[in-house]
Structure formats: C-alpha cells, structure tokens
Design a protein around this motif. Structure first.
Motif, mmCIF file in Angstrom:
data_model
loop_
_atom_site.group_PDB
_atom_site.id
_atom_site.type_symbol
_atom_site.label_atom_id
_atom_site.label_comp_id
_atom_site.label_asym_id
_atom_site.label_seq_id
_atom_site.Cartn_x
_atom_site.Cartn_y
_atom_site.Cartn_z
ATOM 1 N N CYS A 49 0.603 -1.335 -0.111
ATOM 2 C CA CYS A 49 0.191 0.324 -0.220
ATOM 3 C C CYS A 49 1.272 1.279 0.525
ATOM 4 O O CYS A 49 0.117 2.444 -0.200
ATOM 5 C CB CYS A 49 -0.902 0.394 1.224
ATOM 6 S SG CYS A 49 -0.062 0.304 2.988
ATOM 7 N N CYS B 292 -1.655 -8.325 -0.990
ATOM 8 C CA CYS B 292 -0.612 -7.760 -0.002
ATOM 9 C C CYS B 292 1.316 -9.121 0.378
ATOM 10 O O CYS B 292 2.146 -8.106 0.387
ATOM 11 C CB CYS B 292 -1.225 -7.704 1.422
ATOM 12 S SG CYS B 292 -1.872 -6.571 1.724
ATOM 13 N N CYS C 200 4.330 -8.894 1.782
ATOM 14 C CA CYS C 200 5.066 -7.101 2.168
ATOM 15 C C CYS C 200 5.184 -7.779 4.133
ATOM 16 O O CYS C 200 5.351 -7.203 4.491
ATOM 17 C CB CYS C 200 3.884 -5.968 2.262
ATOM 18 S SG CYS C 200 3.703 -5.154 3.418
ATOM 19 N N ASN D 12 6.027 -0.492 3.989
ATOM 20 C CA ASN D 12 6.550 0.345 4.660
ATOM 21 C C ASN D 12 7.591 -0.247 6.391
ATOM 22 O O ASN D 12 7.355 0.372 7.210
ATOM 23 C CB ASN D 12 5.007 1.098 5.608
ATOM 24 C CG ASN D 12 4.107 -0.335 5.156
ATOM 25 O OD1 ASN D 12 4.197 -1.283 5.598
ATOM 26 N ND2 ASN D 12 2.947 -0.757 5.384
HETATM 27 S S1 SF4 Z 1 0.156 -6.127 4.782
HETATM 28 FE FE1 SF4 Z 1 1.347 -5.066 3.343
HETATM 29 S S2 SF4 Z 1 0.589 -3.503 2.029
HETATM 30 FE FE2 SF4 Z 1 -0.825 -5.126 3.353
HETATM 31 S S3 SF4 Z 1 -1.923 -3.797 4.142
HETATM 32 FE FE3 SF4 Z 1 -0.738 -4.368 5.783
HETATM 33 S S4 SF4 Z 1 0.942 -2.818 4.730
HETATM 34 FE FE4 SF4 Z 1 0.338 -2.550 3.215
#
Ligand code: SF4
Lengths: 181, 423
Positions: free
Chosen positions: B303, B363, B366, B385
């Motif tokens: 994201c 996702c 991540c 992130n």
């Molecule tokens: S897993 Fe990663 S891409 Fe998915 S919502 Fe959480 S931070 Fe965002």
C-alpha cells in the motif's frame, strides 16, 4: 476493576516491541486463541532475550509483562493481546503503548494495559514476582520489596469496568431501551 | 478557539462545536474498511452479541487483500467467512477477487471513490491512516472495534494533538515522498508522534501528486501516529470528482492560529535518497552511506509503494536497463486497475525486459505472507513500510526500506544504491 489484584511472575522486554515480535504475521491466517498462544513472542530477538518466554512444551510461567516505551507498535492485529492472554498474561505494564495495541487491550477487555510514570524495564528482572493492586494504582515487587505506581485510566475506565467495548456498548443499548420504556 | 482540521472533523462527527486534544469523544463513523485477516472474530461478534445487525448509517467496504488468491487452506477459510458475510448482508461494496476488480485495501478505497474529505474512516488495519491524504480523519482499529463499529456505527476516540510538518522546496529528481517520510521518522523515532495526528503542508506537498501524498499519510503509523492528514486542495477535488462525481462532503482546513504540539520544517530541496535499515523504520541513513549491502530481492509493491506513480518512477529508472544477476525483482501492483495500466502503457515490457517478474495484486510478501517470502539471512530492499525482524519472512532475513526509485536502482546494481547514476 475496583479491587482487582493480579499477582504472578514477570517477563521483561525493552522498547518498541512490535506486533510481529509478539505474534509473527505468518500466523495471521487464524484467530484461534489456543493456537496463537503457543506462538507468542516467537518473533522476539533471541540474541537479546536469552530466557524463552514459552517453555519447551509451549506453556508459560508468566502472568505479567513489563516493557519500555511503545509496546505493541506496528500492525492492528488483535491477535497480539489475544495470543498474550491465551499464554497466560493478564497485564502488560509499560512506559508507553502503541495506540492500536492499547485500544485493542482496552476494548477487547481481556488483558490490561498499565502505563507507568517511569520506565520499569531496567528496574525489574524477568522471573521476579509482582503484585498489582489496581484500586491503589500500585505495583509491589515481592522479590525486591520495591513499590511502583501506575497511571489512572481516565475516561476509558468505564470501558474497562464493563469488561471491554462489546459489553460497554451492550450495556448502553440496554440503558437506551430502558429509557424508551 | 482556533482548531486543527482534525479537531474540526471530529467535532462535526460528535455533534459538538469544538473539541480539545485529550478529550474522549464518541464519533459517528462514515466508512468502515474490512479485510481478510482481521475480520473473522468481528463477524462472529456481530452475530453472537449484536443480533447480526449492521448499523444503517454505516458504509462498509470489504476488500480481501492480504492472502488473495488464497495462499493455503487456513486463509481460504478466512476468505470464505468474509465472502459469506458480504453476501449474507448484501454488501454493495465488496471487492472480491471473483469479480476481477480487487486489490490492496488502502489503494482500493480511494481508487473507487469511497474516501471523501471531512469523513471519519476506520478500518481493521493499522495503515488505515492512508486515507488522510484526501482530507479525512482516518485511523486503524482492532477486530473487537470492527465488530462494535459494525453494530453501532460509532467509536470512541481521544482527540489527538497535532504535529505539523511543513515541507518546502523542490524535490531533487531521485527523491520521492518516501524519502520525506523516512527523514521525519528518522528524526522523531517510531514513537515520535505517538497518539498524535501528523498534518502535512507546504509548497512541496501542494505540488505533489495524490499518489505521493498517500505515501506520507500511509506511514504515519510508523511514527506511532493516530492519523496522517493533508488539507484538501484542487488536486484532491479533481481526484475525487473523477471517481465519485456526485459525492457530497464538507471541506475542513486548520485555522491559521491553530495549536500544534510541534512544528517540523523540512527543506525538500536538500533531501537525498534515504534507506531505513533493519529492524525499524526509524533506522534511517542516506543510501549512499551504505556500502556493499548485497541484495537478494527488490520488492516494489504494497500500500506504500505499489501505486501507479510508484511504477512510473520505477520504470523511469529501469527503462533500457537489466537488473543484476542473482537479484529477484518483484513487481506487485496494488490493484487490478494499476496492473492493467502497467500492461497497457508499456511499463510491463520495461519491467520484464529488465528481468523482473510481476504478480497479481496482493499484500503478498509485504507481511511475509507469500509471493516472495525471504529465506534465512536473505536481504531485501523494499518500497513497503515495515522492516521489523521477520516481517517479510525468516527472522534472520533483513529488510531495507526505500523509495521505489532507490529499490529499482539497487536492483540494477545488485547492492543498495541511491544515487541513480545507473541511468
Ligand atoms: S500487509 Fe503491507 S500492503 Fe497489505 S495493508 Fe499491510 S502494509 Fe499495506
């Protein structure tokens, strides 16, 4: 909450303990408490924390966690307090909490987040026996005979008293219904 | 009393003229976001405790994203629960993979026009703070809360203090919004904005695309913040009118003399590409100061770094280049629409010619889910992130966070590289 006492052995961790350390993301494919409780703190740095949190048979000797600042930072996963509770933890005493972890603890109503005036993570050792007297906002270290203080909850105490957000909301709707009658 | 944008939005949602930081209020929620891995107990809670009734005032948007398409049997069961819930309640906004219009929640909701300025939005995911880039108050919540919001349409909040971050100057070519955020979290730390709102302003922000603004608000939680917010401007309104032309909303802005906990000034013109070393997003150094950090994997997605603009930036760096041998370059678009655009506008060929691979929106790795999980001692540079220990796989793997441009440049070199003189 008024006269609640929590007594037991403490496990001590440092600053910025994140939710991936508490319960790794690979276990996010379930919310089963028993399962989560067997994997709690698997993400903790083994070089830093020489005493394992869980015994070999996945049982746990501790009832209380003492932490530094920003305990529970990272993801919103309520799996974190659920896993800690399922392992046997009843209260986390920290210098500060990450906000979603804090909310999850208050709203879930299963594990208490207690903030302290000072950072106790350097003062208390893993394995010591603590007694938390909630009504007096006091923690007694039965091993060293020291006393520490916890901060009052403020306005969210009503939610804690109710046993979490669900009970709180249900009680409210009961009151509303009563008023209508 | 002068108010910040956050105070004004919260006041408007609890029927008060004004609210003060520290005050606990109960706010009406406009939008609730739910995804596949934090909803299961909330769905059960609604059934067992609240007669399975969803509050009428609430707009529920459901976006399965973490493990779609299902990565294993357990995640398939979670998905079934969410699917059945959406069908049972006839939810209008369910972006199921079955329809082909799906993706990562924090990119889907704005893309589909669900985020409006002045709204109060909550979601069962910590990066729900992303939506603040469009001038909304938006924050992540836990599963018990999701269940209660479903039933009541309301939630308590402590009104946050605000840190104002004023960014001015023209960003150098190799610097992106990600670098601005890393600079701030490097300076204030992962609890530097604990319980507070981070409000971004200044000419750099005004000149920034909406996609880049999302990177700033997305990462607010990495500094411990409750929310990130950017006052709506013409760009915001254009963005919304393209996606939701009939939307009605209120625009709030901070008063000039509003009270801030702290004001941080950043000169964007002086920034260089930055990298957050393992294991905290605040462990920030200049990319050029990292010598000989060999990488196994370069990840562009999530994201934070899987939006359209992130792939445009990646393509700028990769065009006509080849990545280093022994490096995996994973391109993970955040939504199906972005994926389609990557193909249609020729970016796909650039990525494939460079030696990368592209997956479907998810996702994925991540959060160490699948599609690029790191093995023991592997090193990744990622446009996502978080780089906590074990976040993308094995506990001994290492994750470096950087902008898509820096990730792409590093993929070409085979080790961490921020200067982009690879062009
Ligand atoms: S897993 Fe990663 S891409 Fe998915 S919502 Fe959480 S931070 Fe965002």
């Amino acid at each position: 909450m008024s006269d609640k006492i929590i007594q037991g052995k403490v496990y001590v961790v440092g600053d910025d303990i994140n939710t991936d350390a508490i319960i790794p993301a690979k276990y996010m494919n379930t919310m089963n408490p028993q399962f989560l409780g067997k994997h709690v703190f698997e993400g903790l740095d083994k070089n830093k924390y020489l005493i394992d949190f869980l015994n070999k048979d996945k049982t746990c000797n501790y009832k209380i966690i003492v932490a530094g600042k920003n305990f529970g930072c990272g993801s919103s996963r309520e799996h974190a307090p659920i896993a800690l509770h399922s392992a046997g933890i009843r209260a986390v005493v920290a210098y500060s909490f990450a906000r979603i972890y804090f909310r999850n603890s208050i709203n879930g109503g299963i594990i208490l987040p207690l903030e302290t005036e000072f950072d106790l993570s350097g003062k208390i050792q893993t394995g010591e026996e603590l007694k938390i007297l909630l009504s007096e906002f006091k923690i007694i270290n039965l091993t060293t005979n020291e006393t520490y203080f916890i901060k009052p909850f403020g306005p969210v105490e009503d939610i804690i008293e109710a046993g979490g957000l669900t009970n709180y909301n249900k009680k409210l709707s009961l009151n509303i219904n009563k008023n209508e009658i | 009393m002068p108010q910040t944008i956050t105070q004004k939005i919260l006041a408007a949602h609890c029927g008060k003229k004004e609210v003060v930081p520290g005050e606990v209020i109960e706010a009406n929620i406009d939008v609730l976001m739910m995804h596949d891995i934090t909803s299961s107990s909330a769905i059960k809670l609604l059934k067992t405790e609240f007669k399975n009734k969803i509050a009428q005032s609430l707009k529920v948007v459901v976006v399965p994203d973490h493990y779609v398409p299902n990565k294993d049997i357990k995640s398939a069961i979670l998905y079934q629960e969410l699917f059945n819930f959406a069908k049972e309640h006839n939810l209008k906004y369910f972006y199921s993979i079955e329809g082909g219009n799906y993706g990562v929640c924090h990119v889907m909701l704005p893309e589909e026009g669900h985020i409006l300025p002045g709204n109060v939005i909550v979601g069962g995911d910590s990066h729900t703070c992303t939506y603040g880039a469009l001038g909304a108050f938006s924050t992540g919540i836990g599963t018990t809360e999701v269940g209660n919001v479903l039933a009541t349409g309301k939630l308590w909040f402590r009104v946050p203090k605000t840190i104002k971050i004023n960014v001015s100057g023209k960003m150098p070519k190799n610097v992106m919004a990600k670098d601005i955020f890393l600079k701030v979290v490097g300076d204030i730390g992962v609890d530097g904005a604990l319980y507070q709102a981070m409000e971004w302003c200044g000419d750099t922000i005004e000149n920034m695309s909406i996609d880049e603004r999302f990177t700033l608000t997305n990462m607010a939680i990495e500094a411990g913040a409750k929310s990130g917010i950017i006052a709506p401007d013409k760009k915001t309104l254009d963005y919304i009118s393209k996606r939701n032309p009939n939307a009605k909303f209120n625009i709030f802005k901070s008063d000039k003399d509003a009270n801030y906990e702290k004001i941080i000034n950043i000169n964007a013109g002086k920034l260089v590409p930055l990298v957050a070393k393992p294991d905290l997003p605040s462990n920030v150094v200049a990319a050029k100061d990292l010598k000989n950090i060999k990488i196994n994997q370069a990840y562009i997605g999530g994201c934070t770094g899987g939006k359209w603009n992130d792939f445009v930036a990646t393509a700028q760096v990769l065009k006509g280049k080849k990545i280093a041998p022994n490096v995996r370059l994973l391109i993970v678009p955040s939504t199906a629409k972005i994926q389609r655009k990557i193909v249609n506008e020729g970016l796909y060929n650039i990525f494939m010619d460079a030696g990368g691979i592209m997956s479907a929106p998810t996702c994925g790795a991540c959060l160490g889910g699948y599609m690029g999980v790191l093995g023991p001692k592997e090193v990744a540079i990622s446009s996502t992130n978080r780089n906590f220990k074990g976040r993308m796989g094995d506990l001994t793997a290492e994750v470096y966070l950087a902008s898509p441009k820096t990730v792409a440049a590093s993929a070409i070199k085979g080790y961490i590289e921020g200067s982009l003189n690879v062009r």
